[in-house]
Design an enzyme around this catalytic site. Structure first.
Site, PDB file in Angstrom:
ATOM      1  N   GLU A 263     -49.922 -13.237 -11.227  1.00  0.00           N
ATOM      2  CA  GLU A 263     -49.510 -12.286 -12.258  1.00  0.00           C
ATOM      3  C   GLU A 263     -50.681 -11.476 -12.810  1.00  0.00           C
ATOM      4  O   GLU A 263     -51.813 -11.922 -12.812  1.00  0.00           O
ATOM      5  CB  GLU A 263     -48.842 -13.038 -13.429  1.00  0.00           C
ATOM      6  CG  GLU A 263     -47.497 -13.636 -13.054  1.00  0.00           C
ATOM      7  CD  GLU A 263     -46.719 -14.183 -14.254  1.00  0.00           C
ATOM      8  OE1 GLU A 263     -47.153 -14.011 -15.416  1.00  0.00           O
ATOM      9  OE2 GLU A 263     -45.654 -14.780 -14.019  1.00  0.00           O
TER      10      GLU A 263
ATOM     11  N   LYS B 217     -47.960 -15.614  -4.952  1.00  0.00           N
ATOM     12  CA  LYS B 217     -47.843 -14.542  -5.940  1.00  0.00           C
ATOM     13  C   LYS B 217     -48.699 -14.895  -7.143  1.00  0.00           C
ATOM     14  O   LYS B 217     -48.786 -16.074  -7.521  1.00  0.00           O
ATOM     15  CB  LYS B 217     -46.382 -14.361  -6.374  1.00  0.00           C
ATOM     16  CG  LYS B 217     -46.191 -13.253  -7.429  1.00  0.00           C
ATOM     17  CD  LYS B 217     -44.726 -12.910  -7.649  1.00  0.00           C
ATOM     18  CE  LYS B 217     -44.035 -13.800  -8.620  1.00  0.00           C
ATOM     19  NZ  LYS B 217     -44.607 -13.862  -9.968  1.00  0.00           N
TER      20      LYS B 217
ATOM     21  N   ASP C 127     -45.373 -19.180  -6.166  1.00  0.00           N
ATOM     22  CA  ASP C 127     -45.951 -18.610  -7.385  1.00  0.00           C
ATOM     23  C   ASP C 127     -47.127 -19.471  -7.864  1.00  0.00           C
ATOM     24  O   ASP C 127     -46.945 -20.685  -8.109  1.00  0.00           O
ATOM     25  CB  ASP C 127     -44.865 -18.620  -8.474  1.00  0.00           C
ATOM     26  CG  ASP C 127     -44.839 -17.360  -9.297  1.00  0.00           C
ATOM     27  OD1 ASP C 127     -45.689 -16.485  -9.092  1.00  0.00           O
ATOM     28  OD2 ASP C 127     -43.936 -17.257 -10.152  1.00  0.00           O
TER      29      ASP C 127
ATOM     30  N   ASP D  92     -42.486 -19.577 -10.781  1.00  0.00           N
ATOM     31  CA  ASP D  92     -42.818 -20.535 -11.843  1.00  0.00           C
ATOM     32  C   ASP D  92     -41.746 -20.526 -12.929  1.00  0.00           C
ATOM     33  O   ASP D  92     -41.795 -21.314 -13.872  1.00  0.00           O
ATOM     34  CB  ASP D  92     -44.225 -20.284 -12.407  1.00  0.00           C
ATOM     35  CG  ASP D  92     -44.372 -18.926 -13.055  1.00  0.00           C
ATOM     36  OD1 ASP D  92     -43.406 -18.130 -13.036  1.00  0.00           O
ATOM     37  OD2 ASP D  92     -45.465 -18.643 -13.600  1.00  0.00           O
TER      38      ASP D  92
ATOM     39  N   GLU E 267     -41.833  -6.091 -13.333  1.00  0.00           N
ATOM     40  CA  GLU E 267     -40.849  -6.760 -14.207  1.00  0.00           C
ATOM     41  C   GLU E 267     -40.719  -6.061 -15.554  1.00  0.00           C
ATOM     42  O   GLU E 267     -41.721  -5.820 -16.247  1.00  0.00           O
ATOM     43  CB  GLU E 267     -41.237  -8.234 -14.419  1.00  0.00           C
ATOM     44  CG  GLU E 267     -40.248  -8.972 -15.334  1.00  0.00           C
ATOM     45  CD  GLU E 267     -40.345 -10.483 -15.327  1.00  0.00           C
ATOM     46  OE1 GLU E 267     -41.081 -11.046 -14.496  1.00  0.00           O
ATOM     47  OE2 GLU E 267     -39.665 -11.110 -16.176  1.00  0.00           O
TER      48      GLU E 267
HETATM   49  O1  KIV Z   1     -41.138 -16.874 -11.595  1.00  0.00           O
HETATM   50  C1  KIV Z   1     -40.289 -16.042 -11.246  1.00  0.00           C
HETATM   51  O2  KIV Z   1     -39.110 -16.352 -11.052  1.00  0.00           O
HETATM   52  C2  KIV Z   1     -40.728 -14.664 -11.063  1.00  0.00           C
HETATM   53  C3  KIV Z   1     -39.681 -13.645 -10.743  1.00  0.00           C
HETATM   54  C4  KIV Z   1     -38.984 -13.248 -11.990  1.00  0.00           C
HETATM   55  C5  KIV Z   1     -40.255 -12.468 -10.060  1.00  0.00           C
HETATM   56  O3  KIV Z   1     -41.871 -14.375 -11.184  1.00  0.00           O
END
Ligand code: KIV
Length: 311
Positions: A143, A141, A111, A72, A210
């Site tokens: 968060e 993914k 994401d 994202d 991160e």
């Molecule tokens: O959105 C993204 O690019 C990420 C990476 C930094 C892992 O979550």
């Protein structure tokens, strides 16, 4: 007879898929969850980058990375939003589908954007399913720990592989006090460690760490069985990820401390476009080789027709 251009360009390509260039040849067998686990077991580092469109997917493919994330971060790097928060599911799906078309070998992770999975397990599963069905992602993914642990469990339960993400979680950066490293006190570090362990327990196949101190990473790594991919988390993780536009120097916004620039592509892009504009203004472009010709007899015939033409 006119000579056609030798190289297909976006400008001359038809929409017919038969005339589209093939994505770069696969470097090897498609990366799977088990091949990532195997890499961890063998101590072979995992390379992951973000990509947001067909050409960047082709670059990632040809460069031979293991995992591609349609992050994202696209909100900022390619859509111009001030943070990752505003990007919508539909915007992410369009980008992810373009990446899918350019990718064969790396595992493709989509994401889940802010607001698309937090409300309920049903919402999380429905959004994750769209990434798999509509964009062709292999995994998604999400968060944070906390309520995201249960969302991860629900998505995994629906048969969709999930990657977790702890430490600095940009979707909730405001609640974390801004874009700053996390886990610098023992108490906060413990929260990050517990989130990671809970995500593993919920069935995540991998986790992104991160912006956390290397000391925290060193202490938690022996407790996790799944591959951990770091970004600003030190060298002890099983792999590393960087944002495509950061590592290639395409994004001109603020770069975090963990960013290493491997190229300065933006500078070259500006120089190229500037040179084009200069050539146009100086009438140096186009030259004869960039144009099309007509057979002399056809030209003569056209001249005659035009001479007797009404207008
Ligand atoms: O959105 C993204 O690019 C990420 C990476 C930094 C892992 O979550």
């Amino acid at each position: 007879m006119s000579a056609g251009p030798k190289v297909p360009t976006a400008g001359n390509r038809s929409k017919d898929s038969a005339s589209l260039p093939n994505p770069s040849p696969a470097k090897g067998k498609p990366v799977t969850l088990s091949s990532l686990a195997e890499k961890k077991a063998l101590g072979e580092p995992i390379a992951m980058v973000t990509a947001y469109d067909y050409p960047s997917a082709g670059v990632a493919e040809e460069a031979g990375v293991d995992v591609v994330l349609v992050g994202d971060s696209a909100a900022m790097t390619v859509l111009g939003y001030p943070s990752t928060v505003p990007v919508s599911v539909d915007e992410m799906l369009m980008l992810a589908a373009a990446v899918r078309r350019g990718l064969r070998t790396p595992l493709l992770v989509g994401d889940l954007p802010f607001g698309s999975y937090e409300v309920s397990d049903e919402q999380a599963v429905a959004t994750a399913q769209r990434f798999i069905k509509e964009a062709g992602c292999d995994a998604v993914k999400l968060e944070r720990g906390g309520s995201s642990v249960q969302r991860a469990r629900a998505i995994v339960g629906a048969g969709i592989p999930v990657m977790g993400h702890v430490g600095l979680t940009p979707q909730t950066a405001t609640a974390l006090g801004g874009y700053r490293s996390q886990g610098r006190t023992a108490d906060r570090a413990l929260e990050v460690v517990e989130d990671a362990m809970a995500l593993e327990e919920a069935g995540c196949f991998s986790i992104v760490f991160e912006a956390i101190p290397s000391d925290v990473t060193d202490l938690v790594m022996p407790r996790l069985e799944i591959p951990v991919i770091g970004i600003g988390a030190g060298p002890a993780t099983d792999g590393q990820v960087l944002v495509f536009h950061d590592l290639l120097g395409i994004y001109d916004g603020h770069a975090a401390r963990f960013v290493k620039r491997y190229a300065n592509v933006r500078e070259q892009m500006v120089a190229g476009v500037h040179a084009f504009a200069e050539d146009v203004r100086a009438r140096r472009y186009p030259e004869a080789e960039h144009g099309y010709t007509m057979a002399p007899d056809e030209r003569e015939r056209l001249k005659e027709i035009l001479a007797t033409h009404r207008n």
